[in-house]
Motif scaffolding. Structure first.
Motif, PDB file in Angstrom:
ATOM      1  N   ILE A 251      -6.199  -8.454  21.145  1.00 54.23           N
ATOM      2  CA  ILE A 251      -4.907  -9.065  21.423  1.00 54.23           C
ATOM      3  C   ILE A 251      -3.952  -8.756  20.276  1.00 54.23           C
ATOM      4  N   ASP A 252      -2.821  -8.160  20.593  1.00 57.87           N
ATOM      5  CA  ASP A 252      -1.838  -7.788  19.576  1.00 57.87           C
ATOM      6  C   ASP A 252      -1.092  -9.028  19.102  1.00 57.87           C
ATOM      7  N   ILE A 253      -1.184  -9.306  17.813  1.00 61.00           N
ATOM      8  CA  ILE A 253      -0.536 -10.509  17.279  1.00 61.00           C
ATOM      9  C   ILE A 253       0.979 -10.426  17.388  1.00 61.00           C
ATOM     10  N   LYS A 254       1.540  -9.220  17.504  1.00 64.12           N
ATOM     11  CA  LYS A 254       2.993  -9.091  17.631  1.00 64.12           C
ATOM     12  C   LYS A 254       3.509  -9.724  18.913  1.00 64.12           C
ATOM     13  N   ARG A 255       2.635  -9.961  19.875  1.00 64.43           N
ATOM     14  CA  ARG A 255       3.051 -10.566  21.142  1.00 64.43           C
ATOM     15  C   ARG A 255       2.979 -12.093  21.098  1.00 64.43           C
ATOM     16  N   LEU A 256       2.621 -12.634  19.932  1.00 68.50           N
ATOM     17  CA  LEU A 256       2.596 -14.093  19.764  1.00 68.50           C
ATOM     18  C   LEU A 256       4.023 -14.607  19.606  1.00 68.50           C
ATOM     19  N   LEU A 257       4.472 -15.449  20.553  1.00 69.10           N
ATOM     20  CA  LEU A 257       5.846 -15.940  20.552  1.00 69.10           C
ATOM     21  C   LEU A 257       6.016 -17.131  19.617  1.00 69.10           C
ATOM     22  N   MET A 258       5.148 -18.127  19.741  1.00 67.56           N
ATOM     23  CA  MET A 258       5.282 -19.332  18.925  1.00 67.56           C
ATOM     24  C   MET A 258       3.947 -20.049  18.854  1.00 67.56           C
ATOM     25  N   ILE A 259       3.905 -21.078  18.011  1.00 67.39           N
ATOM     26  CA  ILE A 259       2.713 -21.913  17.830  1.00 67.39           C
ATOM     27  C   ILE A 259       3.002 -23.300  18.396  1.00 67.39           C
ATOM     28  N   GLY A 260       2.125 -23.785  19.248  1.00 69.69           N
ATOM     29  CA  GLY A 260       2.200 -25.164  19.718  1.00 69.69           C
ATOM     30  C   GLY A 260       1.268 -26.024  18.887  1.00 69.69           C
ATOM     31  N   LEU A 273       1.447 -19.434   7.637  1.00 68.75           N
ATOM     32  CA  LEU A 273       0.566 -18.306   7.350  1.00 68.75           C
ATOM     33  C   LEU A 273       0.575 -17.288   8.483  1.00 68.75           C
ATOM     34  N   LEU A 274       0.577 -17.772   9.735  1.00 67.73           N
ATOM     35  CA  LEU A 274       0.620 -16.849  10.873  1.00 67.73           C
ATOM     36  C   LEU A 274       1.961 -16.131  10.949  1.00 67.73           C
ATOM     37  N   ASP A 275       3.027 -16.834  10.590  1.00 70.42           N
ATOM     38  CA  ASP A 275       4.346 -16.197  10.563  1.00 70.42           C
ATOM     39  C   ASP A 275       4.368 -15.074   9.519  1.00 70.42           C
ATOM     40  N   GLU A 276       3.716 -15.311   8.381  1.00 77.30           N
ATOM     41  CA  GLU A 276       3.634 -14.271   7.351  1.00 77.30           C
ATOM     42  C   GLU A 276       2.860 -13.057   7.859  1.00 77.30           C
ATOM     43  N   GLU A 277       1.791 -13.302   8.623  1.00 79.13           N
ATOM     44  CA  GLU A 277       1.028 -12.185   9.191  1.00 79.13           C
ATOM     45  C   GLU A 277       1.868 -11.408  10.196  1.00 79.13           C
ATOM     46  N   LEU A 278       2.668 -12.132  10.979  1.00 84.58           N
ATOM     47  CA  LEU A 278       3.546 -11.469  11.954  1.00 84.58           C
ATOM     48  C   LEU A 278       4.595 -10.606  11.259  1.00 84.58           C
ATOM     49  N   LYS A 280       4.337  -9.067   8.557  1.00 78.15           N
ATOM     50  CA  LYS A 280       3.727  -7.856   8.014  1.00 78.15           C
ATOM     51  C   LYS A 280       3.756  -6.718   9.025  1.00 78.15           C
ATOM     52  N   VAL A 281       3.778  -7.064  10.325  1.00 80.83           N
ATOM     53  CA  VAL A 281       3.789  -6.035  11.374  1.00 80.83           C
ATOM     54  C   VAL A 281       5.135  -5.987  12.094  1.00 80.83           C
ATOM     55  N   GLY A 282       6.156  -6.578  11.470  1.00 81.36           N
ATOM     56  CA  GLY A 282       7.502  -6.499  12.025  1.00 81.36           C
ATOM     57  C   GLY A 282       7.843  -7.549  13.060  1.00 81.36           C
ATOM     58  N   GLY A 283       7.078  -8.639  13.124  1.00 86.47           N
ATOM     59  CA  GLY A 283       7.351  -9.703  14.080  1.00 86.47           C
ATOM     60  C   GLY A 283       7.811 -10.980  13.395  1.00 86.47           C
ATOM     61  N   GLU A 284       7.996 -12.027  14.190  1.00 90.78           N
ATOM     62  CA  GLU A 284       8.414 -13.318  13.650  1.00 90.78           C
ATOM     63  C   GLU A 284       8.178 -14.385  14.704  1.00 90.78           C
ATOM     64  N   LEU A 285       7.754 -15.562  14.253  1.00 94.40           N
ATOM     65  CA  LEU A 285       7.506 -16.665  15.175  1.00 94.40           C
ATOM     66  C   LEU A 285       8.796 -17.380  15.547  1.00 94.40           C
ATOM     67  N   TYR A 483      18.288 -15.664  20.162  1.00 92.82           N
ATOM     68  CA  TYR A 483      17.487 -16.603  19.377  1.00 92.82           C
ATOM     69  C   TYR A 483      16.011 -16.208  19.333  1.00 92.82           C
ATOM     70  N   ILE A 484      15.512 -15.590  20.412  1.00 96.35           N
ATOM     71  CA  ILE A 484      14.089 -15.243  20.468  1.00 96.35           C
ATOM     72  C   ILE A 484      13.845 -14.027  19.589  1.00 96.35           C
ATOM     73  N   PRO A 485      13.029 -14.144  18.538  1.00 93.85           N
ATOM     74  CA  PRO A 485      12.849 -13.031  17.589  1.00 93.85           C
ATOM     75  C   PRO A 485      12.210 -11.807  18.240  1.00 93.85           C
ATOM     76  N   GLY A 486      12.927 -10.679  18.175  1.00 89.47           N
ATOM     77  CA  GLY A 486      12.347  -9.394  18.550  1.00 89.47           C
ATOM     78  C   GLY A 486      12.017  -9.203  20.007  1.00 89.47           C
ATOM     79  N   LEU A 487      12.500 -10.066  20.901  1.00 87.01           N
ATOM     80  CA  LEU A 487      12.148  -9.930  22.317  1.00 87.01           C
ATOM     81  C   LEU A 487      13.030  -8.902  23.024  1.00 87.01           C
ATOM     82  N   LEU A 488      14.339  -9.016  22.825  1.00 88.69           N
ATOM     83  CA  LEU A 488      15.283  -8.139  23.525  1.00 88.69           C
ATOM     84  C   LEU A 488      15.972  -7.204  22.543  1.00 88.69           C
TER      85      LEU A 488
END
Length: 772
Positions: A251-260, A273-278, A280-285, A483-488
Motif C-alpha cells: 500500500i502506497d503511503i502517498k495515498r493516505l489522505l488523513m488520520i482518524g 510522525l506519519l505526516d513526516e513520513e509522507l 519524505k515522499v512528497g505528500g502531506e496529511l 485545501y486537500i494536499p496534493g489531490l488535484l
C-alpha cells in the motif's frame, strides 16, 4: 424533473451488442422503470430515462465492459451470479449482482469435495460471526451427521477445534484480507483510523481500519484492516507497525489522505510522525483535528464534574445496587410496568470514558455549531446568540451576567424545575449557580476544542443536495479542492467551477435522493433519504454521449471528501467485537487468529450485508480454505524449525558462555600472576638500585671492599628482572590469546543469531507465497 422519462424496454433484451453477443446475457432492468443494470460490470442502477437505448450503447463502449465481455467469451468458468440464483438467498427487490472469477453459483456446478468445503466454510464464518470458541465447536461434525442423516455432505463435514482455527487464521482471514487490499488499491485515497485497547491477554491491541471509496461497492466503506499486539506502545512503535503493514501489503503511503484518531498526546504524535513520513515522499496529511464525538463527551464530562453533585459516582452506585440483587432488579421492573411501560427496565452502567451516556444528551453529533448554539441558548439570551454561525459564535461572551437568562428562564428541564419546590431558597440559589457553572464549563470546552472556525468544514455543506444551486457553490468547491494536499493539479482545480456549474443545472431524479416514503400508525407521512454517497454515486456516474464521465474532476474530489473521518466510533465499535472474540476464556489466541476472526467478521458485513449465508462463496475462497491445512502445517514446521534452531543456538550460547566464563577465569588468574610479577619486578628493581648505589659509594670513597657485594646484588637483580620480564611477556601473550578467543566466541554467537533471523524471514516469505 424531466418532462419525459424513457422506460426500460423489454424488447432491448433481444438486441445484440457490438460483438454480436445477446445483451440479455448481461443486461437487466434496474430497480426503477427508467434504469438498467449490467451484471457483467456489477453496476448499480444506471439511468436510461434521458437517452434510452443510447445510454446502454454508451455503457457498451466502456473499456471495462469490453474487457469483461472478452473474459466471458474466452473463459468458460467465468459466471455471473445474481441474487436470484444464490443458494439459500432471499428474494430481493433490487437488482444487486455479485460477480466473481471463477465462481461457484450453485452446488450443482461444483464437485462434491467442493460442496463439503463450502459447507465447512459457511460454518467457520458463522462461528467467527457469533464469537464461538474453537473448543465449543468440537463434536459439531457428529452433530451434523445426526441432524442430517440423509445428507452426504453432512456425513463428510469435519470441523473440530484445530481445523476451525486454521481455516479462519490461514484460510478465510488471509483471503478476505487480500480482497480488501485489492479493493483499496483501486481507490484514489484512503483514511486510516486507529486506536489501542488492552485486551484479556494483557496486551495492547492496536486496531487499524481503512475508510475509502470502494470501487466494488461504489460507496464509502470502513473496513477492518488488521490488529497488532504490542507491549509498550509509544508513538514510534505504533508508527513503525503501521508503516510495516503498508509495506507488507504494497500500500502506497502517498495515498493516505488523513488520520482518524481521538485526542491523547500519543495519537497526536503518531499523526505528526506519519505526516513526516509522507513529506519524505512528497505528500502531506489533511488535518482537521481529533474525533469530535470525544470532544463533545469530554465537554459534558467537564460540565458535570464542575459541580459537587458527583453524578457519575451516583450512577455507578445505583447500577451496583441493582446488579448485586436480582430481587431489587425484579422489583424495579415490576414498578416500571405499573408506572409507565415505556420506562427502560434495565439500569445501564455509566462509563465515564465513552461518549455522552449521562442523560443521553447527544445521540449523534452531526452539526457541531448547532450543538454549541444549543448549549449557549440554554443559559444565554437569544438576542446575544442570534443567527450566528461557526466562528461567529466564538465571539459571544457568555460569562457576562447581563447576557444570561434568569433562574426562571434557564433551561433545566420541566421535571427538574418541579422538583425545586422541595428546596429552600439558599439551596435553590446554590443549585442555579451550579447549573451556570456547568453550562460555562461545557461552553468553554466546546469553544476551545470544536473546529467552529474551520472554513474548510463549513464549505463542505455544499455537498448536500439542498445546496446544489447555492450561488457560493463554485467558490466553495474550488476552496475545497485547494485545501486537500496534493489531490488535484492546477488544471483540475480550474475545471472544478465549470463542472460544478453543469452539476447545478443537472436534472436530478428524485429516487437518487428519496429512498422511500411511508406513513406511520397515525397516518403521518415520513421520508427516508438515501445516504449522501449513494446520491453522489448517481451524479458521478452520469456520462456524456461518447461514454466518458461528465464530472471526472468532481468525481476525483468528492469521492475523497466523503471518506474524511469525523469520529472514531468505527474503531470503538471494533472494541466491542474484540470483546466478543477475545473473552476472558480465550486468552491464548494468536495474532493471526485474531486477525482472521476480525477479517471474517468484517467480510460478513461488507460482502454479506450482515448475514453469513449472503457472503458470495467462489472457487478462490474454497481453494483458500482447502489450502489452509497445508499452510497451517507449513507454519507449524516453520515454527518447529525455528524453535529447534533457537534451541540449538541456546545450547551453543550456553556452551559458549561456559567457555567464555572459563576463559575469563583464566584471564583473571593470569592478571593476578601479572600483578604479582609486577610486585616482584619492583623488588628486583630495588636490588638493582641498591647495587648501583653501593658501586657509586665505593667509587666515591675509593673503597672497593663493597664492590663484590654490589656486583652480587646487580647480578641477582638483573637475572630476576629478566625472568620476570619473560614471564610477564608470556602472560600478556596468553591474555591476548584468551581475549581473541572470547571475541571469536562473541562473533560466532552474533553470526548464528543473524543466520537464524535470516532463516526465519525466509521461512515467513515462503509461507506467505504459499498462502497466496
Amino acid at each position: 424533473m424531466p418532462l419525459h422519462k424513457t422506460k426500460f424496454n423489454a424488447s432491448w433484451l433481444e438486441k445484440l451488442d457490438f460483438d454480436n453477443t445477446p445483451v440479455k446475457r448481461w443486461l437487466k432492468q434496474g430497480g426503477q422503470q427508467s434504469t438498467f443494470v449490467c451484471t457483467l460490470c456489477k453496476t448499480g442502477d444506471l439511468c436510461c430515462g434521458n437517452k434510452g437505448w443510447q445510454s446502454i450503447e454508451c455503457h457498451m463502449k466502456n473499456k471495462k465492459h469490453s474487457d469483461n465481455l472478452k473474459l466471458l467469451k474466452e473463459n468458460n468458468i467465468f459466471t455471473i451470479r445474481t441474487e436470484s440464483n444464490l443458494i439459500h438467498s432471499e428474494q430481493s427487490s433490487s437488482s444487486n449482482v455479485s460477480m466473481t472469477t471463477p465462481a461457484a453459483p450453485s452446488t450443482k456446478n461444483i464437485s462434491f469435495s467442493d460442496q463439503v468445503t463450502r459447507a465447512e466454510t459457511l460454518w467457520a464464518m458463522n462461528a467467527a460471526r457469533h464469537g464461538y470458541s474453537y473448543l465449543s465447536c468440537d463434536g459439531s461434525s457428529d452433530l451434523f451427521k445426526k441432524m442430517f442423516p440423509d445428507s452426504n455432505i453432512a456425513q463428510q463435514i469435519k470441523m473440530e477445534r484445530v481445523k476451525l482455527s486454521y481455516v479462519i487464521s490461514h484460510g478465510l482471514g488471509p483471503f478476505f484480507h487480500r480482497g480488501l487490499i485489492q479493493d483499496i488499491k483501486q481507490c484514489e485515497r484512503f483514511v486510516l483510523c486507529f486506536d489501542e485497547q488492552k485486551n484479556h491477554q494483557n496486551s495492547k491491541q492496536l486496531d487499524l481500519l481503512l475508510k475509502y471509496w470502494s470501487v466494488q461497492k461504489q460507496c464509502v466503506v470502513t473496513r477492518y484492516y488488521k490488529s497488532v499486539l504490542l507491549g509498550h506502545a509509544p508513538a514510534h512503535t505504533i508508527r513503525d507497525s503501521i508503516l510495516d503493514s503498508f509495506r507488507t501489503d504494497g500500500i502506497d503511503i502517498k495515498r493516505l489522505l488523513m488520520i482518524g484518531r481521538d485526542n491523547p498526546n500519543v495519537n497526536k504524535t503518531i499523526e505528526k510522525l506519519l505526516d513526516e513520513e509522507l513529506k519524505k515522499v512528497g505528500g502531506e496529511l489533511l488535518k482537521i483535528g481529533p474525533c469530535h464525538i470525544h470532544v463533545v463527551h469530554n465537554a459534558f464530562k467537564a460540565g458535570t464534574t464542575k459541580s459537587c453533585w458527583h453524578i457519575h459516582t451516583f450512577c455507578i452506585d445505583i447500577w451496583s445496587w441493582f446488579r448485586h440483587s436480582p430481587a431489587r432488579k425484579e422489583d424495579f421492573a415490576n414498578i416500571a410496568d405499573e408506572l409507565d411501560e415505556t420506562i427502560q427496565k434495565t439500569i445501564l452502567y455509566f462509563v465515564c470514558t465513552r461518549w455522552v451516556l449521562l442523560g443521553k444528551v447527544v445521540d449523534r453529533i452531526l452539526k457541531l455549531s448547532d450543538l454549541y448554539r444549543v448549549v449557549l441558548l440554554s443559559f444565554v439570551t437569544i438576542e446575544h446568540v442570534g443567527n450566528k454561525q461557526g466562528g461567529e459564535l466564538l465571539s459571544v461572551d457568555y460569562k457576562l451576567a447581563e447576557k444570561q437568562l434568569n433562574d426562571k428562564q434557564i433551561k433545566i428541564g420541566e421535571e427538574t424545575r418541579k422538583s425545586l419546590t422541595l428546596l429552600s431558597k439558599d439551596e435553590k440559589e446554590t443549585f442555579f449557580q451550579d447549573v451556570r457553572n456547568i453550562f460555562h464549563s461545557i461552553a468553554l470546552y466546546l469553544k476551545s476544542n470544536l473546529p467552529l472556525h474551520n472554513s474548510f468544514l463549513r464549505d463542505l455543506k455544499i455537498l448536500g443536495v439542498s445546496y446544489r444551486s447555492d450561488p457560493q457553490g463554485c467558490d466553495a468547491i474550488v476552496r475545497i479542492g485547494r485545501y486537500i494536499p496534493g489531490l488535484l493539479s492546477v488544471n483540475e482545480i480550474d475545471l472544478l467551477s465549470d463542472e460544478w456549474l453543469l452539476y447545478s443545472i443537472e436534472t436530478i431524479d428524485d429516487s437518487w435522493v428519496v429512498k422511500r416514503k411511508y406513513n406511520d400508525v397515525d397516518g403521518k407521512e415520513h421520508i427516508e433519504y438515501h445516504e449522501i454517497d449513494f446520491y453522489w454515486d448517481k451524479i458521478l456516474s452520469i456520462v456524456r454521449h461518447n461514454g466518458c464521465s461528465k464530472y471526472p474532476t468532481l468525481s476525483k474530489l468528492i469521492k475523497n471528501i466523503l471518506i474524511i473521518s469525523h469520529g472514531n466510533a468505527d474503531v470503538e465499535r471494533g472494541f466491542s467485537i474484540n470483546g466478543n472474540i477475545l473473552t476472558e476464556d480465550r486468552t491464548l489466541l494468536s495474532e493471526k487468529s485474531i486477525n482472521g476472526l476480525r477479517a471474517t467478521y468484517d467480510a460478513k458485513s461488507f460482502s454479506g450485508n450482515g448475514s453469513v449465508h449472503k457472503v458470495p462463496i467462489n472457487i478462490e475462497m474454497l481453494r483458500a480454505v482447502q489450502k489452509s491445512a497445508a499452510s497451517y502445517k507449513d507454519e507449524l514446521l516453520k515454527n518447529k524449525t525455528i524453535v529447534a534452531a533457537q534451541e540449538q543456538v541456546n545450547k551453543q550460547r550456553e556452551k559458549t558462555e561456559i567457555e567464555k566464563k572459563k576463559l575469563l577465569e583464566q584471564e583473571n588468574e593470569l592478571m593476578s600472576k601479572y600483578k604479582k610479577l609486577q610486585t616482584e619486578q619492583k623488588t628486583a628493581q630495588l636490588l638493582l638500585e641498591e647495587g648501583n648505589q653501593r658501586i657509586g659509594n665505593s667509587l666515591r670513597k675509593r673503597d672497593f671492599t663493597d664492590i663484590q657485594a654490589a656486583y652480587a646484588l646487580n647480578k641477582i637483580g638483573t637475572e630476576k628482572m629478566k625472568i620476570i620480564d619473560e614471564d610477564m611477556s608470556q602472560i600478556m601473550k596468553d591474555i591476548s590469546m584468551i581475549q581473541q578467543k572470547r571475541a571469536h566466541a562473541d562473533r560466532e554467537q552474533s553470526n548464528k543469531k543473524r543466520k537464524l533471523a535470516a532463516e526465519q524471514v525466509l521461512l515467513e516469505e515462503n509461507a506467505t507465497k504459499f498462502v497466496k
